[in-house]
Structure formats: structure tokens, C-alpha cells
Design a protein around this motif. Structure first.
Motif, PDB file in Angstrom:
ATOM      1  N   ILE A  17     -13.456 -89.658 -21.559  1.00  0.00           N
ATOM      2  CA  ILE A  17     -14.797 -89.854 -21.002  1.00  0.00           C
ATOM      3  C   ILE A  17     -15.435 -91.085 -21.622  1.00  0.00           C
ATOM      4  N   ALA A  18     -15.253 -91.258 -22.952  1.00  0.00           N
ATOM      5  CA  ALA A  18     -15.855 -92.412 -23.620  1.00  0.00           C
ATOM      6  C   ALA A  18     -15.289 -93.713 -23.073  1.00  0.00           C
ATOM      7  N   VAL A  19     -14.013 -93.699 -22.685  1.00  0.00           N
ATOM      8  CA  VAL A  19     -13.413 -94.934 -22.177  1.00  0.00           C
ATOM      9  C   VAL A  19     -13.868 -95.201 -20.757  1.00  0.00           C
ATOM     10  N   GLU A  20     -13.964 -94.159 -19.927  1.00  0.00           N
ATOM     11  CA  GLU A  20     -14.125 -94.390 -18.494  1.00  0.00           C
ATOM     12  C   GLU A  20     -15.557 -94.361 -18.005  1.00  0.00           C
ATOM     13  N   THR A  21     -16.515 -93.868 -18.810  1.00  0.00           N
ATOM     14  CA  THR A  21     -17.883 -93.789 -18.314  1.00  0.00           C
ATOM     15  C   THR A  21     -18.494 -95.185 -18.211  1.00  0.00           C
ATOM     16  N   THR A  22     -19.471 -95.317 -17.285  1.00  0.00           N
ATOM     17  CA  THR A  22     -20.094 -96.627 -17.112  1.00  0.00           C
ATOM     18  C   THR A  22     -21.374 -96.758 -17.918  1.00  0.00           C
ATOM     19  N   ASP A  23     -21.849 -95.673 -18.499  1.00  0.00           N
ATOM     20  CA  ASP A  23     -23.073 -95.736 -19.297  1.00  0.00           C
ATOM     21  C   ASP A  23     -22.688 -95.874 -20.766  1.00  0.00           C
ATOM     22  N   LEU A  24     -23.208 -96.914 -21.406  1.00  0.00           N
ATOM     23  CA  LEU A  24     -22.811 -97.164 -22.793  1.00  0.00           C
ATOM     24  C   LEU A  24     -23.312 -96.077 -23.726  1.00  0.00           C
TER      25      LEU A  24
ATOM     26  N   PHE B  10      -4.154 -92.760 -29.672  1.00  0.00           N
ATOM     27  CA  PHE B  10      -4.066 -94.174 -30.086  1.00  0.00           C
ATOM     28  C   PHE B  10      -3.909 -95.073 -28.873  1.00  0.00           C
ATOM     29  N   MET B  11      -3.062 -94.633 -27.915  1.00  0.00           N
ATOM     30  CA  MET B  11      -2.824 -95.475 -26.744  1.00  0.00           C
ATOM     31  C   MET B  11      -4.071 -95.565 -25.860  1.00  0.00           C
ATOM     32  N   ILE B  12      -4.862 -94.475 -25.786  1.00  0.00           N
ATOM     33  CA  ILE B  12      -6.118 -94.541 -25.028  1.00  0.00           C
ATOM     34  C   ILE B  12      -7.048 -95.579 -25.665  1.00  0.00           C
ATOM     35  N   GLY B  13      -7.109 -95.578 -27.001  1.00  0.00           N
ATOM     36  CA  GLY B  13      -7.938 -96.564 -27.686  1.00  0.00           C
ATOM     37  C   GLY B  13      -7.439 -97.980 -27.450  1.00  0.00           C
ATOM     38  N   LEU B  14      -6.113 -98.147 -27.444  1.00  0.00           N
ATOM     39  CA  LEU B  14      -5.544 -99.479 -27.214  1.00  0.00           C
ATOM     40  C   LEU B  14      -5.866 -99.963 -25.805  1.00  0.00           C
ATOM     41  N   TYR B  15      -5.750 -99.047 -24.835  1.00  0.00           N
ATOM     42  CA  TYR B  15      -6.087 -99.390 -23.447  1.00  0.00           C
ATOM     43  C   TYR B  15      -7.549 -99.831 -23.356  1.00  0.00           C
ATOM     44  N   CYS B  16      -8.432 -99.068 -24.031  1.00  0.00           N
ATOM     45  CA  CYS B  16      -9.862 -99.383 -23.970  1.00  0.00           C
ATOM     46  C   CYS B  16     -10.132-100.749 -24.586  1.00  0.00           C
ATOM     47  N   ALA B  17      -9.463-101.066 -25.690  1.00  0.00           N
ATOM     48  CA  ALA B  17      -9.735-102.334 -26.377  1.00  0.00           C
ATOM     49  C   ALA B  17      -9.145-103.509 -25.627  1.00  0.00           C
ATOM     50  N   VAL B  18      -8.067-103.279 -24.860  1.00  0.00           N
ATOM     51  CA  VAL B  18      -7.405-104.408 -24.190  1.00  0.00           C
ATOM     52  C   VAL B  18      -8.011-104.672 -22.817  1.00  0.00           C
ATOM     53  N   VAL B  19      -8.280-103.602 -22.048  1.00  0.00           N
ATOM     54  CA  VAL B  19      -8.630-103.777 -20.641  1.00  0.00           C
ATOM     55  C   VAL B  19     -10.127-103.973 -20.439  1.00  0.00           C
ATOM     56  N   LYS B  20     -10.965-103.241 -21.185  1.00  0.00           N
ATOM     57  CA  LYS B  20     -12.397-103.250 -20.906  1.00  0.00           C
ATOM     58  C   LYS B  20     -13.019-104.605 -21.231  1.00  0.00           C
ATOM     59  N   ILE B  30     -11.590 -99.514 -30.571  1.00  0.00           N
ATOM     60  CA  ILE B  30     -11.101 -99.679 -31.940  1.00  0.00           C
ATOM     61  C   ILE B  30     -11.420 -98.428 -32.768  1.00  0.00           C
ATOM     62  N   LEU B  31     -12.589 -97.824 -32.525  1.00  0.00           N
ATOM     63  CA  LEU B  31     -12.948 -96.597 -33.244  1.00  0.00           C
ATOM     64  C   LEU B  31     -11.972 -95.465 -32.898  1.00  0.00           C
ATOM     65  N   ILE B  32     -11.619 -95.354 -31.603  1.00  0.00           N
ATOM     66  CA  ILE B  32     -10.679 -94.298 -31.203  1.00  0.00           C
ATOM     67  C   ILE B  32      -9.336 -94.490 -31.902  1.00  0.00           C
ATOM     68  N   ILE B  88     -13.978 -97.663 -45.150  1.00  0.00           N
ATOM     69  CA  ILE B  88     -13.850 -99.058 -44.728  1.00  0.00           C
ATOM     70  C   ILE B  88     -14.129 -99.188 -43.234  1.00  0.00           C
ATOM     71  N   SER B  89     -13.765 -98.163 -42.445  1.00  0.00           N
ATOM     72  CA  SER B  89     -14.025 -98.253 -41.001  1.00  0.00           C
ATOM     73  C   SER B  89     -15.520 -98.313 -40.727  1.00  0.00           C
ATOM     74  N   LEU B  90     -16.325 -97.669 -41.579  1.00  0.00           N
ATOM     75  CA  LEU B  90     -17.781 -97.771 -41.401  1.00  0.00           C
ATOM     76  C   LEU B  90     -18.245 -99.211 -41.608  1.00  0.00           C
ATOM     77  N   GLY B  91     -17.714 -99.868 -42.656  1.00  0.00           N
ATOM     78  CA  GLY B  91     -18.097-101.262 -42.905  1.00  0.00           C
ATOM     79  C   GLY B  91     -17.690-102.178 -41.774  1.00  0.00           C
ATOM     80  N   SER B  92     -16.455-101.986 -41.260  1.00  0.00           N
ATOM     81  CA  SER B  92     -16.016-102.861 -40.178  1.00  0.00           C
ATOM     82  C   SER B  92     -16.797-102.573 -38.901  1.00  0.00           C
ATOM     83  N   LEU B  93     -17.204-101.312 -38.702  1.00  0.00           N
ATOM     84  CA  LEU B  93     -18.030-100.976 -37.534  1.00  0.00           C
ATOM     85  C   LEU B  93     -19.368-101.705 -37.604  1.00  0.00           C
ATOM     86  N   ALA B  94     -19.984-101.712 -38.800  1.00  0.00           N
ATOM     87  CA  ALA B  94     -21.264-102.414 -38.950  1.00  0.00           C
ATOM     88  C   ALA B  94     -21.088-103.897 -38.647  1.00  0.00           C
TER      89      ALA B  94
END
Lengths: 187, 120
Positions: A17-24, B10-20, B30-32, B88-94
Motif C-alpha cells: 500500500i505504501a508503494v502504490e498509494t498516490t497520497d504521500l 526487500f524487492m518491493i522496496g527496491l522496486y519503489c526506489a527504482v521505478v517511482k 529505501i526505508l522498506i 544509523i537509519s534514523l540519521g540517514s532518513l533525516a
């Protein structure tokens, strides 16, 4: 054992859902749900220290993320998608996923700690002699602050460097920018 | 199977970081990925029916109890290292979010293709 599957599927659905939703803002809230689910799994995996840290970090991270998305004029994603690029990326990621699944066949079954398979593993020493050598009843503490204290020092360095970077980026007042190079009268 | 679910995450996160194309969505991806890796490392150290790696007073009463603890405790080493990684992930998120905020102030959008177009 079942509880891990339930929580894991919950996390996967929340991530989808976090990936596919359009609302940030919805995406950020789904990230929060994921974080608390991960924290619950840590609790059931007998890692209470990490569960506590995960909750604290999750709350702070949510505050940071909501600060970035709220009060923006444009929190909805618009615009057309590139169909071809998306299909190619999904295909490549799917192939990597199928190839990576073969790695897990070499791992022992879930529920068998991997350090019990290796002879003379470092973790065995930490568990059996941690109390005598360091005097800490919590073995995670003895690893962080005694056996691998330099690692923790490096962590603190990385943390402060990233915070300095964020502060520099978010700083409002800048001195000696090209617009103000001409002499300014001191107020 | 649980390992495979971690890898799927992990792959869902990679897809999100590459495609979006939205900057906040890339940060979310990256958080996922960070969650998936942390979860996988902790799962590697789990024992069926194990106890948390904290020595209780009841474990110190006899040698047999201590031996029982040694043979049933989960792995403390990945827990300590994942603790480091979470902080460390909190610092990189900031850091990433501050880059996003500055970009939004300069260009008025989170879309990376729009930003490229405005630069010419």
C-alpha cells in the motif's frame, strides 16, 4: 510460528500500500504501520532491546517524514507513467528475486540459529563467557559496549555526521552568498 | 519461507526506489529495504523456543541452569549490530528528508522528472 507469518504478511501488505498509494501522507502512515509490525516481530524473535529501539526510532522517523509531507501544496502524485520503463524494471527485479530465492536453500531451516552450525562461532563465546568477562547481564550490552565498542564509536561518528549534514542543508541564514558579496554595513 | 518473505519485502522496496518518480516515495522505498535487511539478520539468529540473551538470576542458581541458558539463548551478535543499523537509519532518513525539503523549496515539486526539466 504462525504469528511470524501473520505479522510478515501484514508488513508485506502495508509495504505494497505504501508503494502504490498516490497520497504521500497515506504512504508515510503505512510506513509507520510497517515499523510497529517489525517491532512486534522483533519482540517475538526474543530481541527486546531492538524492539524498544525500533519503536523510538519509528516515532522519530514518522515525525520527520510527516514534517516533509504535511503542509505541502502538492501531496498527491500526478503525471503520466512511463509504461515501458516500468515493465522492464519489474521484469529485472522479478528475475533477481527468482535467482535470489535459491540462496535460501543453502541456509538452515528457520528456527535453527545459524551460529550453531559453525564451529567456534563468536556468538557461542559471547553467550557462554559474556557474563564472566564483562559483567553485563544483558549480552547485547556486553557486545555493544565491550566486545565491539569501536563499532559503537563509529556508529556515533556516522550519526553525528548525518545530523551535521541535515543541519547544514536546512539552515536558513547563509553568509557570503554571491548576492551579499558587496560590503554590508554592520547593524 | 519466512526468509523468502523478507526477500520479497526487500524487492518491493527496491522496486519503489527504482521505478517511482516522487522523492518521498524513493525515501519510502529505501526505508522498506532497511526494514527487510534488519528483519532478515535477526531471523538468522533465532532459535526455536529460545530465550532472550539476558542472564536472569534464576540462570545463576546452578551450573545446569546456566548450561541450559547457553544452549537455548538466541544469537546476541546480530542483535547488537542491527541495533547500530537502526540508529544509523534514523540519521540517514533525516539527511534524505532534508534534501527533499530543500529541493521542494527550490523547485516547488517532489517529482524528479520535473526537476530535471526545470534545470534544462
Amino acid at each position: 510460528m504462525t504469528i511470524f507469518y501473520i505479522l510478515m504478511i501484514f508488513i508485506v501488505i502495508a509495504s505494497l500500500i505504501a508503494v502504490e498509494t498516490t497520497d504521500l501522507l497515506s504512504a508515510v502512515i503505512c510506513i509507520g504501520a510497517m515499523g510497529f509490525g517489525v517491532s512486534l516481530i522483533f519482540l517475538f524473535l526474543r530481541a527486546p532491546d531492538i524492539a524498544i529501539t525500533q519503536i523510538v526510532v519509528e516515532v522519530l522517523g514518522l515525525i520527520i517524514l510527516i514534517r516533509a509531507t504535511i503542509s505541502r501544496d502538492l501531496t498527491f502524485i500526478s503525471g503520466d507513467k512511463e509504461f515501458f520503463g516500468t515493465v522492464v524494471s519489474v521484469a529485472i527485479i522479478f528475475v533477481i528475486f527468482l535467482a535470489g530465492l535459491r540462496v535460501f536453500e543453502t541456509l538452515p531451516e528457520f528456527g535453527t540459529a545459524i551460529f550453531t552450525e559453525a564451529p567456534n562461532a563468536a556468538s557461542q563465546t559471547y553467550i557462554s563467557q559474556g557474563l564472566d568477562k564483562t559483567g553485563a547481564a544483558n549480552l547485547v550490552t556486553s557486545v555493544i559496549l565491550d566486545y565491539r565498542a569501536y563499532d559503537t564509536l563509529g556508529e556515533a561518528t556516522v550519526l553525528f555526521t548525518s545530523i551535521i549534514g541535515a543541519t547544514v542543508l536546512l539552515r536558513r541564514k547563509t553568509k557570503n552568498t554571491p548576492e551579499t558579496l558587496q560590503p554590508v554595513s554592520e547593524s | 519461507m519466512l526468509y523468502a518473505l523478507c526477500f520479497l519485502l526487500f524487492m518491493i522496496g527496491l522496486y519503489c526506489a527504482v521505478v517511482k518518480k516522487n522523492m518521498v516515495k524513493i525515501v519510502v522505498g529505501i526505508l522498506i529495504m532497511e526494514y527487510a535487511v534488519n528483519l532478515f539478520l535477526i531471523m538468522l539468529g533465532y532459535r526455536q523456543g529460545g530465550v532472550a540473551p539476558i542472564i536472569d538470576k534464576s540462570h545463576l542458581e546452578s551450573q545446569a541452569a546456566l548450561n541450559n541458558f547457553v544452549s537455548s539463548s538466541v544469537d546476541p551478535l546480530p542483535q547488537a549490530l542491527v541495533l547500530t543499523a537502526i540508529v544509523i537509519s534514523l540519521g540517514s532518513l533525516a539527511l534524505m528528508i532534508s534534501i527533499c525539503i530543500r529541493t521542494y523549496e527550490k523547485y516547488g515539486t517532489f517529482d524528479i522528472t520535473e526537476i530535471r526539466r526545470l534545470r534544462g
